[in-house]
Design a protein around this motif. Structure first.
Motif, PDB file in Angstrom:
ATOM      1  N   GLU A 182       6.729   5.671  -1.072  1.00 57.96           N
ATOM      2  CA  GLU A 182       6.784   5.015   0.237  1.00 57.96           C
ATOM      3  C   GLU A 182       5.535   4.197   0.513  1.00 57.96           C
ATOM      4  O   GLU A 182       4.422   4.636   0.247  1.00 57.96           O
ATOM      5  N   SER A 183       5.756   3.011   1.088  1.00 55.08           N
ATOM      6  CA  SER A 183       4.646   2.292   1.705  1.00 55.08           C
ATOM      7  C   SER A 183       4.908   2.341   3.206  1.00 55.08           C
ATOM      8  O   SER A 183       5.796   3.057   3.662  1.00 55.08           O
ATOM      9  N   VAL A 184       4.148   1.590   4.006  1.00 58.70           N
ATOM     10  CA  VAL A 184       4.284   1.727   5.454  1.00 58.70           C
ATOM     11  C   VAL A 184       5.671   1.313   5.941  1.00 58.70           C
ATOM     12  O   VAL A 184       6.277   1.975   6.767  1.00 58.70           O
ATOM     13  N   LYS A 185       6.183   0.217   5.392  1.00 58.84           N
ATOM     14  CA  LYS A 185       7.445  -0.320   5.896  1.00 58.84           C
ATOM     15  C   LYS A 185       8.554  -0.328   4.847  1.00 58.84           C
ATOM     16  O   LYS A 185       9.544  -1.041   4.995  1.00 58.84           O
ATOM     17  N   ALA A 186       8.368   0.399   3.743  1.00 61.16           N
ATOM     18  CA  ALA A 186       9.397   0.398   2.709  1.00 61.16           C
ATOM     19  C   ALA A 186       9.412   1.742   2.009  1.00 61.16           C
ATOM     20  O   ALA A 186       8.425   2.470   2.020  1.00 61.16           O
ATOM     21  N   ALA A 187      10.571   2.055   1.438  1.00 62.22           N
ATOM     22  CA  ALA A 187      10.681   3.288   0.669  1.00 62.22           C
ATOM     23  C   ALA A 187      11.598   3.002  -0.509  1.00 62.22           C
ATOM     24  O   ALA A 187      12.540   2.228  -0.395  1.00 62.22           O
ATOM     25  N   VAL A 199      10.435   9.773  -4.592  1.00 66.32           N
ATOM     26  CA  VAL A 199      10.531   8.707  -3.612  1.00 66.32           C
ATOM     27  C   VAL A 199       9.113   8.190  -3.394  1.00 66.32           C
ATOM     28  O   VAL A 199       8.181   8.981  -3.236  1.00 66.32           O
ATOM     29  N   THR A 209       8.926   5.723   7.468  1.00 64.47           N
ATOM     30  CA  THR A 209       9.851   5.720   6.325  1.00 64.47           C
ATOM     31  C   THR A 209      10.871   6.846   6.406  1.00 64.47           C
ATOM     32  O   THR A 209      11.846   6.851   5.680  1.00 64.47           O
ATOM     33  N   ASP A 229       0.831  -1.206   0.000  1.00 64.51           N
ATOM     34  CA  ASP A 229       0.000   0.000   0.000  1.00 64.51           C
ATOM     35  C   ASP A 229       0.863   1.254   0.000  1.00 64.51           C
ATOM     36  O   ASP A 229       1.576   1.527   0.973  1.00 64.51           O
ATOM     37  N   VAL A 230       0.783   2.006  -1.081  1.00 68.09           N
ATOM     38  CA  VAL A 230       1.570   3.233  -1.176  1.00 68.09           C
ATOM     39  C   VAL A 230       0.929   4.307  -0.298  1.00 68.09           C
ATOM     40  O   VAL A 230      -0.284   4.522  -0.341  1.00 68.09           O
ATOM     41  N   VAL A 231       1.751   4.947   0.552  1.00 67.90           N
ATOM     42  CA  VAL A 231       1.197   5.951   1.469  1.00 67.90           C
ATOM     43  C   VAL A 231       1.692   7.365   1.173  1.00 67.90           C
ATOM     44  O   VAL A 231       1.132   8.334   1.667  1.00 67.90           O
ATOM     45  N   PHE A 232       2.740   7.466   0.372  1.00 66.15           N
ATOM     46  CA  PHE A 232       3.268   8.800   0.093  1.00 66.15           C
ATOM     47  C   PHE A 232       4.154   8.763  -1.142  1.00 66.15           C
ATOM     48  O   PHE A 232       4.925   7.826  -1.332  1.00 66.15           O
ATOM     49  N   PRO A 283      -2.296   9.040  -2.548  1.00 64.51           N
ATOM     50  CA  PRO A 283      -1.159   8.225  -3.011  1.00 64.51           C
ATOM     51  C   PRO A 283      -1.598   6.817  -3.427  1.00 64.51           C
ATOM     52  O   PRO A 283      -0.905   6.158  -4.197  1.00 64.51           O
ATOM     53  N   GLU A 284      -2.771   6.374  -2.932  1.00 62.70           N
ATOM     54  CA  GLU A 284      -3.262   5.042  -3.274  1.00 62.70           C
ATOM     55  C   GLU A 284      -3.557   4.912  -4.767  1.00 62.70           C
ATOM     56  O   GLU A 284      -3.731   3.811  -5.271  1.00 62.70           O
ATOM     57  N   ASN A 319      -1.433   2.437  -6.447  1.00 60.38           N
ATOM     58  CA  ASN A 319      -1.871   1.045  -6.373  1.00 60.38           C
ATOM     59  C   ASN A 319      -3.033   0.786  -7.330  1.00 60.38           C
ATOM     60  O   ASN A 319      -3.135  -0.280  -7.931  1.00 60.38           O
ATOM     61  N   THR A 328      -1.664   1.517   7.209  1.00 57.33           N
ATOM     62  CA  THR A 328      -1.732   2.229   5.926  1.00 57.33           C
ATOM     63  C   THR A 328      -2.537   3.512   6.072  1.00 57.33           C
ATOM     64  O   THR A 328      -2.106   4.588   5.655  1.00 57.33           O
ATOM     65  N   ILE A 356      14.226   1.989   8.323  1.00 60.00           N
ATOM     66  CA  ILE A 356      13.802   1.739   6.947  1.00 60.00           C
ATOM     67  C   ILE A 356      14.709   2.491   5.974  1.00 60.00           C
ATOM     68  O   ILE A 356      15.228   1.939   5.021  1.00 60.00           O
ATOM     69  N   ARG A 357      14.942   3.766   6.270  1.00 57.81           N
ATOM     70  CA  ARG A 357      15.642   4.627   5.319  1.00 57.81           C
ATOM     71  C   ARG A 357      17.143   4.478   5.393  1.00 57.81           C
ATOM     72  O   ARG A 357      17.851   4.937   4.522  1.00 57.81           O
ATOM     73  N   ALA A 373      -0.665   6.214   7.898  1.00 53.28           N
ATOM     74  CA  ALA A 373       0.406   6.866   7.145  1.00 53.28           C
ATOM     75  C   ALA A 373      -0.126   7.716   5.997  1.00 53.28           C
ATOM     76  O   ALA A 373       0.459   8.731   5.642  1.00 53.28           O
ATOM     77  N   ARG A 374      -1.251   7.280   5.413  1.00 49.68           N
ATOM     78  CA  ARG A 374      -1.785   8.038   4.272  1.00 49.68           C
ATOM     79  C   ARG A 374      -2.434   9.337   4.711  1.00 49.68           C
ATOM     80  O   ARG A 374      -2.317  10.367   4.065  1.00 49.68           O
ATOM     81  N   ARG A 393       7.366  15.985   6.783  1.00 54.87           N
ATOM     82  CA  ARG A 393       8.158  14.854   6.261  1.00 54.87           C
ATOM     83  C   ARG A 393       9.653  15.022   6.521  1.00 54.87           C
ATOM     84  O   ARG A 393      10.418  14.082   6.356  1.00 54.87           O
TER      85      ARG A 393
END
Lengths: 122, 530, 453
Positions: free
Chosen positions: A56-61, A54, C316, A33-36, A83-84, A87, B515, C321-322, B518-519, C291
């Motif tokens: 970002e999803s919750v746990k990855a960038a 860049v 992030t 899920d893309v968040v940003f 940002p969704e 997806n 999610t 993570i980063r 964060a969104r 951010r």
């Protein structure tokens, strides 16, 4: 319009000297899920291979690099509040930026759709 | 029978459960579940009118001296009376898992028992109620505590000096890397040496720290058995390398068996060896990092020396330094005068080679007192025993689970018989084709009354599960944990996905939507929000 | 050893289960040459009673604030912390939990962080706040780096009124990151509005940020509204530092004056003096800069049943993570101190904080007037909250403070303690809080009068 991809899952869809840049359907699937999405400002110029965004999803960038050089002429404003969208349609409504290409030969060496599909199937 | 005038209670009441009643899980009217009570936000139970303190009326003055900068508008702060405050935060506390209530095997965090004598002595007025800038002759007893702890840390690590001011592990890393940069500057090699080598298994703070100090990070592959190959290091070393940052025991729970060879290679190339001391608990009392060739290492007092984790701090990250780096340690530092044997804090870098200052004042005194109390309670014999029990517990867990979970680095190295240190690392192969992830497995552990292990770290194995039992767990507790993990693994392999996919079912909350958080970030309460 | 549960039988059974004959087998990876076999020449374990005695002895050597007439400030303040605070933070569930990685079993910590972030944003009058930094000084250093990132510039202008040790922290971080710092002189005579005018003159298109403090190190208050406008005109950021958070119960908030980042020390509320740490760094900014903000953040969401709950979010930005592209390397922060802050602030509420602030301010006004009547004492601070600077004409402030300490009066902070090369040997900064009694005032006035005569 011709479709090109990089091995790192960015795409450049070319229409004349305008390239639409984003990440592939496969890439959004991997990210979750893309968040940003952090996007550049209109008017910025980039060299081929520069970092343009860049995602970002919750746990990855992931950094996103442009496959072609040129000036940013449009930024997908939908992504700021939704940002969704990435997806929902990474290769359609979820594009990142449009670039006016400074060198149309930049597409040389990029993967076409078939080659990219083979690449991600590996 | 009793006569009616008798006061004795002669009316009975039901005093055993009604076993014919079938159990139905009907929702309560309140949404509460007995001891688990929903607690609204402070801003929903309090008001700007309420207060839980009585403060004497301000003295009368003819006019204030705020220079016209009075805060006229309402701030909007909500208050509660004292009994309401007590209940609000006690109820909230009951929604937390804690070491005091159950096993918390969070790998690389060293969740050990927090003795309460440490809390008691940390609150003694002469140690807690003193100001960092009151005259030093009024706080010699406190400075001696810092000196005493520093002495233990130097002796346990075999190092020449220790910087006591860093406020947490990552802050200690920063301090250590600054000391390295300062040493390179003194050698005139700082502009040339711009790279730091970091293994891919490292904690994320390592690369973040290196960049903070202005270095480029060069990532080093680990070999198949989860450790760093000295040959890879030698290949990467050059006169452009400032340092290596290596965790030992590493984040896979393994002792870097070639550490001395690596240290030698690093030193021959003119670089320094930063050791991430997050896992010092495994070797304290049995080996000294100074003997292994380390130049700088931070010690997480909140891990190794049991200062409470407090829901995420405060920590403390003293950094021990080798002879080569000692003189660059930041201010303040403790100095004992040879003439009169009086201790003092050196607070200014002028006239020293200190690289600068990490923080205002003198660091985490409140953590220093607790850590020293822990150390004195253990003594050198207890410290060694604690490390041994920590390693024993991790290996016991590994031995008892390796046939049902997938231990890392065994398949890649058939016949791999090396012991774990104080952590046991597993990966998610045993969940293959079950449709269950490491995350689902962890959430099911919550329902069973255990805090999950560290997940998805280190990044070098797939679906990592890093279990650190610490020395505080009894054999009985470990056996219960092991039995539960075996039950869960078998359940997963038998396709009982229900238990996992929507877990937890019995925690104060169900799985949360990260999610959404964060969104659409909502980071504070706002009046009249939807 | 009372903390270790295993009996020798347990250990034996466990070694058998592992399949090794002795514990040494599990340490076989440590090279033989460096194994410690015979200890370190340090003492063996001690009883709880022995430990208790040792620390009592150390404690008794010191002069506690509660045992003195106490007027020391300079970034750490003695306020009364209600007993409820210390009881609640010692609840096992708060004290012995870690970072809330598993939100389903950490709502206690998470909800208090959400309350904390709200309180900080309210106090500073800012849009968003994080879940804490280590302390005010390190937070200020990070604020400057954040401004550099956000503006893609490297020059910071620092007011001479910022706490000298905070400036040292900024300088240290800038030194290693090759950033430039333009430091204004710490001259008590020109601080405040005169200095603001000078800073405005120095602004240019390379300036990333201006750092000012209110009340400043010498106690002086100033309005930064005009400065904020000038800073924004060159597309730089205004960072306002607040070392005495109680002042915000009386003085206009930095956010109201146009600050882009507000950072400060929260120690006054809930935490206590602790000889300098642990404290709690407060950090707030605008939504636009969110951010770029360092540190952990807690956010609201819902669970699978649609019930409101809280999680750590926007991670992030963070190191785990980063990695090398993180906004900061910060990880563990000031957890339990944020809880103490939040509980104390909840007990105070708007009414309590305002009363505590005015009790501190009015006490300072009265003491300043009394002391300024002493021959050889000049009051240098014109507008102030609870801290002011006096000049002891012809006297060394450090000597005076030492002389008064011998009488159990901790008279204040000699400026030369922090600025030894500033030719300010005769300056003394005095702090007053609601804890100071009339008797304290009498003691200080009398002793100072005698010492100066």
């Amino acid at each position: 319009m011709s479709k090109f991809y990089t091995e790192d899952h960015e795409y450049a869809f070319i229409d004349g000297d305008i390239a639409t840049i984003g990440v592939s359907h496969h890439a959004q699937d991997q990210l979750g899920d893309v968040v940003f999405v952090e996007l550049p400002e209109k008017g910025t110029t980039f060299e081929k291979g520069d970092e343009i965004a860049v995602v970002e999803s919750v746990k990855a960038a992931s950094e996103v690099y442009t496959a072609v050089a040129g000036e940013v002429i449009e930024v997908n404003s939908l992504l700021e509040d939704a940002p969704e969208t990435v997806n929902a349609g990474a290769e359609t409504v979820g594009w990142f930026i449009k670039i006016k290409m400074s060198n149309t030969a930049d597409t040389e060496g990029l993967l076409d759709e078939t080659a990219y599909q083979t690449h991600i199937a590996d | 029978m009793n006569k009616p005038t008798n006061k004795m209670n002669n009316v009975g009441r039901p005093s055993a459960p009604n076993i014919t009643e079938t159990h139905t899980d009907h929702p309560t009217f309140t949404g509460n579940k007995a001891l688990q009570i929903n607690e609204p936000l402070l801003f929903e139970v309090g008001s700007v009118e309420q207060t839980g303190v009585d403060i004497a009326a301000p003295r009368d003055v003819s006019a204030n001296r705020l220079g016209g900068l009075d805060r006229d508008e309402e701030i909007g702060l909500y208050g509660l009376s004292e009994p309401q405050t007590m209940r609000h935060y006690v109820r909230l506390s009951q929604k937390n898992f804690a070491i005091d209530s159950g096993m918390y095997p969070l790998g690389s965090c060293t969740m050990k028992h927090n003795p309460r004598i440490n809390e008691k002595i940390a609150r003694l007025p002469g140690l807690a109620d003193i100001h960092p800038l009151q005259p030093q002759q009024t706080v010699r007893g406190a400075i001696e505590v810092i000196e005493n702890l520093a002495d233990w840390l130097m002796k346990l690590t075999g190092m020449a000096a220790v910087a006591m001011s860093p406020k947490a592990g990552a802050h200690g890393e920063l301090c250590g890397m600054m000391a390295i940069e300062a040493a390179l500057r003194a050698r005139g090699e700082a502009t040339k040496r711009t790279k730091v080598l970091i293994p891919e298994s490292a904690h994320g703070t390592n690369p973040a720290t290196a960049v903070f100090v202005g270095y480029q990070v060069q990532t080093i592959k680990t070999r198949d058995d989860g450790t760093v190959d000295p040959a890879t290091i030698r290949e990467a070393l050059s006169d452009e390398v400032a340092a290596i940052m290596l965790t030992n025991p590493n984040t896979c729970g393994l002792f870097e068996r070639d550490i001395m060879e690596i240290a030698d290679a690093v030193h021959e190339a003119g670089a320094y060896f930063y050791c991430d001391g997050a896992n010092f608990n495994a070797i304290m009392g049995r080996a000294r990092p100074g003997d292994l060739g380390v130049d700088a290492m931070h010690i997480n007092l909140h891990k190794t020396f049991s200062t409470p984790h407090g829901g995420g701090g405060p920590g403390a990250g003293p950094v021990v330094l080798s002879e080569a780096l000692a003189k660059f340690a930041p201010v303040p530092f403790v100095h004992r005068n040879a003439d009169d044997n009086i201790v003092s804090l050196v607070e200014h870098k002028q006239g020293t080679q200190a690289f600068g200052r990490m923080t205002a004042f003198h660091g985490q005194m409140g953590m220093n007192t607790r850590a020293l109390a822990y150390i004195l309670s253990h003594g050198q014999d207890g410290i060694k025993q604690a490390a041994e029990d920590a390693v024993l517990n991790a290996n016991y867990v590994k031995a008892k689970l390796k046939d049902v979970l997938t231990p890392s680095f065994e398949e890649q190295s058939p016949g791999f018989k090396r012991p774990a240190m104080h952590e046991a690392l597993f990966q998610d192969d045993f969940l293959k084709d079950t449709g269950i992830t490491t995350l689902d497995f962890a959430k099911a552990m919550i329902d069973e009354g255990f805090h999950p292990m560290t997940m998805y770290f280190p990044l070098v194995v797939h679906g990592a599960m890093l279990i650190e039992p610490t020395e505080s767990e009894s054999k009985d507790t470990l056996d219960q944990f092991i039995a539960t993990m075996r039950d869960l693994a078998k359940s997963a392999q038998n396709g009982e996905t229900e238990r996992f996919l929507n877990a937890p079912f019995h925690a104060p909350m169900r799985r949360l939507d990260e999610t959404l958080a964060a969104r659409k970030p909502i980071l504070k309460w706002t009046p009249n929000a939807d | 050893m009372r903390y270790l549960p295993h009996s020798p039988t347990d250990r034996k059974e466990m070694l058998d289960a592992i399949g090794v004959s002795s514990i040494d087998d599990l340490f076989a990876e440590i090279p033989a040459a460096v194994r410690v076999e015979n200890g370190f020449g340090l003492p063996n374990h001690a009883t709880e009673l022995e430990v208790d005695r040792f620390f009592r002895k150390q404690s008794d050597k010191n002069l506690a604030a509660s045992a003195a007439a106490f007027f020391v400030g300079g970034g750490a303040y003695r306020h009364h912390v209600p007993a409820t605070v210390d009881h609640l933070i010692q609840r096992s569930e708060f004290l012995t939990a870690y970072t809330p990685y598993q939100p389903e079993i950490s709502q206690g910590t998470l909800q208090t962080l959400f309350e904390f972030q709200t309180q900080v944003a309210q106090l500073y009058d800012m849009e968003v706040a994080n879940a804490s930094m280590y302390d005010g000084s390190t937070g200020t250093g990070e604020a400057v780096l954040m401004a550099h990132r956000a503006t893609k510039r490297k020059k910071a202008i620092i007011s001479g009124g910022v706490h000298p040790q905070y400036i040292e922290v900024i300088e240290n971080l800038s030194d290693f990151g090759e950033k430039s710092v333009l430091k204004m002189p710490a001259n008590v005579e020109v601080l405040g509005h005169a200095e603001i005018a000078q800073i405005i003159e120095l602004l240019d298109n390379e300036t990333s940020c201006v750092v000012v403090q209110t009340p400043n190190f010498f106690g002086e208050l100033a309005d930064f509204t005009a400065l904020a406008d000038a800073v924004h005109a060159v597309k730089a950021l205004l960072i306002v530092v607040v070392t005495e958070v109680v002042s915000l119960g009386a003085v206009k908030a930095p956010g109201t004056m146009g600050a882009d980042i507000v950072v400060g020390e929260g120690q006054s509320i809930g935490v206590g003096l602790n000889f300098g740490g642990p404290y709690v760094g407060l950090f707030a900014t605008t939504k636009k800069l969110l951010r770029q903000m360092p540190g952990r953040v807690c956010g609201e969401t819902v669970d699978a049943d649609g019930k409101r709950g809280f999680v750590l979010t926007m991670s992030t930005r963070e190191q785990h993570i980063r990695r090398e592209k993180a906004t900061s390397n910060i990880c563990t922060n000031a957890g339990l101190c944020t809880l103490a802050f939040t509980i104390h602030m909840t007990l105070l509420g708007e009414k309590g904080l305002r009363k505590m602030a005015m009790a501190s301010h009015n006490g300072a006004v009265i003491l300043a007037e009394r002391l300024s009547k002493i021959t050889d004492v000049d009051l240098l601070t014109t507008s102030f909250f609870n801290e002011f600077t006096i000049r002891l004409n012809g006297h060394n402030a450090n000597d005076i403070v030492n002389a008064l300490a011998a009488q159990n009066i901790l008279a204040g902070l000699p400026v030369s303690r922090l600025l030894p090369h500033n030719q300010s040997d005769d300056l003394l900064v005095i702090a007053v809080t609601e804890t100071n009694s009339d008797e304290d005032f009498d003691l200080l006035e009398t002793a100072l009068r005698e010492a100066l005569s």
